[in-house]
Structure formats: C-alpha cells, structure tokens
Enzyme design. Structure first.
Site, short mmCIF file in Angstrom:
data_model
loop_
_atom_site.label_atom_id
_atom_site.label_comp_id
_atom_site.label_asym_id
_atom_site.label_seq_id
_atom_site.Cartn_x
_atom_site.Cartn_y
_atom_site.Cartn_z
N LEU A 270 -4.77 -1.12 9.64
CA LEU A 270 -3.36 -0.02 9.62
C LEU A 270 -3.93 1.30 8.47
O LEU A 270 -4.38 2.29 9.39
CB LEU A 270 -1.98 -0.55 9.43
CG LEU A 270 -1.27 0.84 9.75
CD1 LEU A 270 -0.94 1.39 11.00
CD2 LEU A 270 0.44 0.35 8.83
N GLU B 102 -5.60 3.86 5.82
CA GLU B 102 -7.21 4.72 5.92
C GLU B 102 -7.25 5.30 4.92
O GLU B 102 -5.92 5.14 3.34
CB GLU B 102 -6.64 5.67 7.14
CG GLU B 102 -6.81 4.59 8.33
CD GLU B 102 -6.88 5.64 9.57
OE1 GLU B 102 -7.14 6.98 9.51
OE2 GLU B 102 -6.61 5.25 10.70
N PHE C 30 -8.20 -0.48 1.93
CA PHE C 30 -8.02 -2.25 1.79
C PHE C 30 -6.88 -3.20 3.24
O PHE C 30 -6.09 -3.09 2.62
CB PHE C 30 -6.36 -1.38 1.18
CG PHE C 30 -7.00 -0.63 0.19
CD1 PHE C 30 -7.22 -0.96 -0.81
CD2 PHE C 30 -6.82 0.45 0.24
CE1 PHE C 30 -7.60 -0.31 -2.16
CE2 PHE C 30 -6.65 1.19 -1.63
CZ PHE C 30 -7.41 1.06 -2.04
N ILE C 31 -8.04 -3.73 3.85
CA ILE C 31 -7.50 -4.13 4.29
C ILE C 31 -7.76 -5.73 4.10
O ILE C 31 -8.71 -6.43 3.50
CB ILE C 31 -8.29 -4.73 6.18
CG1 ILE C 31 -8.21 -2.54 6.41
CG2 ILE C 31 -8.28 -5.49 7.21
CD1 ILE C 31 -6.57 -2.32 6.56
N THR C 32 -6.69 -7.05 4.11
CA THR C 32 -6.79 -8.28 3.54
C THR C 32 -7.72 -8.89 4.62
O THR C 32 -7.30 -9.11 5.66
CB THR C 32 -5.27 -8.63 3.53
OG1 THR C 32 -4.51 -7.97 2.56
CG2 THR C 32 -5.25 -10.24 2.74
N GLN D 193 5.04 -13.58 -22.40
CA GLN D 193 4.77 -13.77 -24.05
C GLN D 193 5.84 -14.43 -24.63
O GLN D 193 5.48 -14.78 -26.17
CB GLN D 193 6.70 -12.06 -24.01
CG GLN D 193 6.32 -12.02 -25.39
CD GLN D 193 5.27 -11.11 -25.66
OE1 GLN D 193 3.86 -10.92 -25.56
NE2 GLN D 193 4.98 -10.67 -27.01
N GLU E 191 2.63 -3.66 1.80
CA GLU E 191 2.48 -3.54 2.71
C GLU E 191 5.12 -2.80 2.48
O GLU E 191 5.90 -3.04 2.13
CB GLU E 191 3.57 -5.47 3.24
CG GLU E 191 2.89 -6.29 3.18
CD GLU E 191 2.66 -7.33 4.05
OE1 GLU E 191 3.75 -7.24 4.64
OE2 GLU E 191 1.48 -8.34 4.16
C1 LIG Z 1 -4.74 -5.97 -2.39
C2 LIG Z 1 -4.49 -4.82 -0.83
C3 LIG Z 1 -4.21 -4.93 0.34
C4 LIG Z 1 -4.03 -4.38 1.21
N1 LIG Z 1 -3.95 -5.36 2.68
C5 LIG Z 1 -3.49 -4.35 3.82
C6 LIG Z 1 -4.15 -4.88 5.32
O1 LIG Z 1 -3.89 -6.78 5.02
N2 LIG Z 1 -3.73 -3.79 5.57
C7 LIG Z 1 -3.56 -2.84 5.18
O2 LIG Z 1 -3.19 -1.80 7.06
N3 LIG Z 1 -3.54 -2.44 4.43
C8 LIG Z 1 -3.16 -3.20 3.49
N4 LIG Z 1 -3.69 -2.70 2.28
C9 LIG Z 1 -2.55 -1.65 1.58
C10 LIG Z 1 -1.21 -1.04 1.39
O3 LIG Z 1 -0.61 -1.11 2.71
C11 LIG Z 1 -1.26 0.96 0.99
O4 LIG Z 1 -2.13 0.31 -0.23
C12 LIG Z 1 0.03 0.70 0.83
O5 LIG Z 1 0.67 0.62 1.74
C13 LIG Z 1 0.17 2.22 0.02
O6 LIG Z 1 -0.70 3.53 0.38
P1 LIG Z 1 -1.88 3.65 -0.29
O7 LIG Z 1 -2.54 3.05 -1.62
O8 LIG Z 1 -2.64 5.43 0.80
O9 LIG Z 1 -1.00 5.33 -1.03
P2 LIG Z 1 0.04 6.30 -0.74
O10 LIG Z 1 0.60 6.12 0.50
O11 LIG Z 1 -0.61 7.35 -1.40
O12 LIG Z 1 1.30 6.10 -2.29
C14 LIG Z 1 0.89 6.68 -3.83
C15 LIG Z 1 2.32 6.57 -4.54
O13 LIG Z 1 2.55 7.87 -4.09
C16 LIG Z 1 4.25 6.90 -3.73
N5 LIG Z 1 4.23 8.18 -2.47
C17 LIG Z 1 3.93 8.24 -1.48
N6 LIG Z 1 5.17 8.82 -0.94
C18 LIG Z 1 6.29 8.94 -1.53
C19 LIG Z 1 7.36 9.85 -1.41
N7 LIG Z 1 7.94 10.07 0.03
N8 LIG Z 1 8.97 9.54 -1.99
C20 LIG Z 1 7.77 8.92 -3.47
N9 LIG Z 1 6.61 8.09 -3.93
C21 LIG Z 1 5.72 8.36 -2.62
C22 LIG Z 1 3.75 5.53 -3.22
O14 LIG Z 1 4.82 4.74 -3.50
C23 LIG Z 1 2.65 5.25 -4.07
O15 LIG Z 1 2.99 4.82 -5.57
C24 LIG Z 1 -3.23 -3.21 0.75
C25 LIG Z 1 -3.45 -2.61 -0.11
C26 LIG Z 1 -4.15 -3.60 -1.53
C27 LIG Z 1 -4.08 -2.83 -2.28
#
Ligand SMILES: Cc1cc2nc3c(=O)[nH]c(=O)nc-3n(C[C@H](O)[C@H](O)[C@H](O)COP(=O)(O)OP(=O)(O)OC[C@H]3O[C@@H](n4cnc5c(N)ncnc54)[C@H](O)[C@@H]3O)c2cc1C
Length: 386
Positions: free
Chosen positions: A128, A130, A159-161, A331, A358
């Site tokens: 999901l 991007e 970031f696709i697991t 700790q 998630e």
């Molecule tokens: C190890 C790992 C495995 C993953 N596995 C999968 C997977 O299998 N499939 C998949 O589809 N995705 C996967 N992900 C992606 C994951 O779901 C996203 O990284 C996550 O949803 C956050 O999106 P982003 O990294 O783009 O951060 P962003 O959405 O860009 O957010 C950056 C920061 O801003 C904050 N933020 C954003 N909007 C707001 C708001 N309106 N108010 C306050 N704060 C806000 C967020 O909480 C975060 O702290 C994985 C990520 C990791 C690190």
C-alpha cells in the site's frame, strides 16, 4: 464482560507456553548469534521442522477458517497465543496463515494464491505505502489503467514487509472509479530492492511497477473497493501488534526481576534499591494496562462490535508501553543489557517500528480523538454506558 478462560482455552495457552519453553527458548542463543553475523532468522530447515512439530501439537492456521483446515480461533485466543509466542525473540509464527483479505478472493484466485499461501508454498506481501503516501494512504499515486481487456499498473511501493522475498504482491492502485487491489505475480514484471533498517524483524523492500500488465482476473474484490480491503487488513494487524507487545514486555520484565534479585552491588541485590523497584513497579503497571487493552480489543472483535476504536487504543498504548519496559529492563541489566548476547538489545531496536507501521502513534490518536469528537465513541465505551 468476562475474561475467564475455559479449561480448553487454558489448555491452548499452556500448550503454546510449553512449546515456547521447549522448542524456541533453547534456540535464542543461535538466533542471536546469527543476527550478530548478519543472517537474521533461523535456517529454513530448522523452521520447517518447528512448523512440523507445531502442527503435531495441533497448531496450524490460528485464524484460518476450519474449511481451509485452520483452527479458526476467536480473536481473544489468537491474542493469547500471539502473546505467548512473543515472549521469545525467536521469530516463529504458526503456519497455515494467509492475509485475511485473500478470503475475499474469487475461487480461481483462492486456488492460485490463498491455498498455496496457507500451505506455505507461496509468499505474498501487502503493498500500500508509497514514497509519497504513508499515513495518508488515500493519496497513493500508483495507477491502474485499462488497456483492452487488461490493466497496466505503474508506480512504486515502499517499506513493503517481505517484499524482496515475496513471489506475489497485493498491490493497491488508483483505478477508475477508485483505489483497487490487484494480485500480481513477480513474474508479471514487478521488481524489488531491500531497504536496510535498524531492526531485522520486518525486512521491508521497495517494489517497482513499470507498465506491469495484468488481466482483469487480477482484481481482488471489486474495482474501487481496495481502500476498504486495505483497512480490513490493517485492522487485523493492530490486534496482533498489541498482543506481541504484551508478550515482549512480559519476558523483559521477567528478565528484569530475575536480574534485580541476583545482581549485587554495594553488598546487596540491586532490586533492594528503591530506584530499581520503581522501574519494576512502573513496568508491571503499564504491562497490565496494556494486557487489558489488548484483550478488550479482541473481546470487542469476538462479540461482533466495531473494534477499530479499541484496537487504536491498544496499538497506541501497547507499542509505547513495550518501548518503555524494554528500556527499563535494559537499564536494570547495566552493561550486560547493552550487549548483543541478550535479546534485550535486539528488542530495543526492533520494537521501535511498532509505533510507525500499521498506523503511526499520531494516526491512532487521530482515530481516537475523531471518534470522540464525532460521537462515534463515548468516553469509557460500553463499559461506562451499559
Ligand atoms: C519496517 C516497516 C515495515 C512496513 N511494512 C509495510 C507493509 O508491509 N506494507 C505497507 O503498505 N506499508 C508498510 N510500512 C509502511 C508504514 O505503514 C508507513 O511507514 C507508515 O504508515 C507511515 O507512513 P510514512 O512513513 O510515509 O510517514 P508519513 O505519513 O510521511 O508521516 C511522517 C510523520 O508525520 C506524522 N503525521 C503524518 N500526518 C500527520 C497528521 N495529520 N497529524 C500529525 N502527525 C502526522 C506521522 O505520524 C509520522 O510521525 C512499513 C514500514 C516500516 C518502517
């Protein structure tokens, strides 16, 4: 509200506990040694042997419906089993599992994807996120364009697991009239590249889709219903994460208590110092709060209530809680906690991601506050308003 376990429920939990003690805990040193040398996980043949033993115990397909040969356990029992498995750093999951949304597949898709995934011969991934859309998942820009009887998919997922090991992906793309899920084999043309991270638990990858051509039969569910499917997948994951946090924190606290009772400084055990005792007390209090929130979310799911609010509370609290408990346990172990001989250091790095994927902490807070402000959820829920 009754959380009393039946004799059968206790049997299931205790059998898993014995399995962890006999089969998984003895493998921790080997797992940590492999991790130190850059080979995370256990060797495939060892994992296959563990799966075979687990199946002998009757553990296979915890959430998988009986018609697919699974145990079809209620959410509460799934939560208890997940918690038990998470008390060890050895990353083992019972076989016979598949993404919940694959059960919405057509009979032909079920034969091509669901059955082989349950049988462990195919591996999928959920694609999901991007580069330009994570929390704001509706903003994805991968496109699915009709081309004759086919679809052409273009875009990038990140970031696709398990994305580098998977042989198929559930890809979410913008189609007419809305976000649509597609089942796409690697052979159909997508490529992947692994992303190094601070943990070795959920190895993510970037997926590249460049004019990937798939037939209409690749659509999972209905055209335009992909976002609902994605939310259903994520909803299930939040319960599992909360239960894992409870298991990890339980083990870390057990280790901390045991070390506090044996390590001596200044002629007495470190646990006899108030500063250490308070760390233990805070950890126990937070752990119990997390345990009840995780069970409450599972209980809501079992009684058919909308469990999203409870799952958001559980995910937000438990993922923060486990970070604090691991930190205190590390700790209390002093320099030993910082070494890579104990699982504490591994957990310290690994649990951090649980506050990100998630649905980040901030997204859980957004769900919880929005539910309250719009009156979808009342303070204290049904417990305060019978
Ligand atoms: C190890 C790992 C495995 C993953 N596995 C999968 C997977 O299998 N499939 C998949 O589809 N995705 C996967 N992900 C992606 C994951 O779901 C996203 O990284 C996550 O949803 C956050 O999106 P982003 O990294 O783009 O951060 P962003 O959405 O860009 O957010 C950056 C920061 O801003 C904050 N933020 C954003 N909007 C707001 C708001 N309106 N108010 C306050 N704060 C806000 C967020 O909480 C975060 O702290 C994985 C990520 C990791 C690190």
């Amino acid at each position: 509200m009754d959380f009393a376990l039946t004799v059968e429920d206790r049997d299931i939990r205790d059998t898993v506990r014995r399995f962890v003690q006999r089969e998984l805990l003895p493998r921790e040193p080997e797992f940590l040694r492999r991790e130190r040398s850059g080979e995370p996980g256990l060797p495939h043949d060892e994992l296959a042997e563990l799966q075979r033993k687990a199946r002998e115990f009757g553990f296979w397909g915890l959430a998988t419906p009986a018609e697919w040969g699974g145990m079809d356990l209620p959410a509460m029992l799934q939560s208890l089993v997940t918690t038990e498995l998470a008390t060890t750093c050895v990353p083992f999951r019972f076989g016979g599992a598949a993404d919940n949304i694959l059960f919405a597949a057509t009979p032909a898709q079920q034969e091509a994807y669901l059955r082989p995934t349950i049988e462990g011969v195919r591996r999928g991934c959920f694609a999901l996120t991007e580069p330009g859309a994570g929390s704001d998942a509706r903003a994805i820009s991968t496109t699915a364009r009709r081309d004759g009887a086919d679809w052409l998919i273009n875009g990038q997922k990140t970031f696709i697991t398990g994305g580098h090991e998977a042989d198929y992906a559930i890809v979410f793309a913008v189609a007419e009239p809305g976000i649509t899920a597609f089942l796409i084999d690697r052979e159909q043309g997508w490529t992947s590249s692994p992303i190094p991270t601070m943990g070795s638990w959920h190895e993510p990858a970037t997926l590249f889709l460049d004019d990937v051509r798939v037939p209409d039969s690749a659509v999972l569910g209905e055209v335009g219903t992909g976002f609902e499917l994605a939310m259903r997948w994520i909803g299930k994951g939040r319960h599992t994460i909360a239960a894992q946090c409870v298991g990890i924190a339980t083990r870390c606290l057990q280790m901390a208590v045991s070390y506090a009772n044996t390590r001596e400084t200044f002629g007495r055990t470190i646990g006899s110092n108030q500063g250490i005792g308070w760390m233990l007390a805070d950890s126990e209090t937070e752990l119990e709060a997390g345990r009840w929130l995780a069970l409450r979310a599972a209980w809501d799911a079992d009684r058919g209530a909308d469990a999203r609010h409870a799952a958001a509370l559980a995910k937000l609290y438990c993922t923060g809680m486990v970070g604090r408990v691991v930190d205190r346990a590390l700790q209390i172990h002093g320099g030993l906690g910082y070494t890579r001989e104990l699982p504490l250091e591994w957990w310290y790095r690994s649990v951090r991601v649980m506050r990100i994927f998630e649905g980040t902490d901030e997204m859980q807070r957004m769900i919880i506050s929005r539910d309250l402000l719009r009156g979808h959820s009342r303070i204290g829920g049904h417990l305060a308003h019978p």
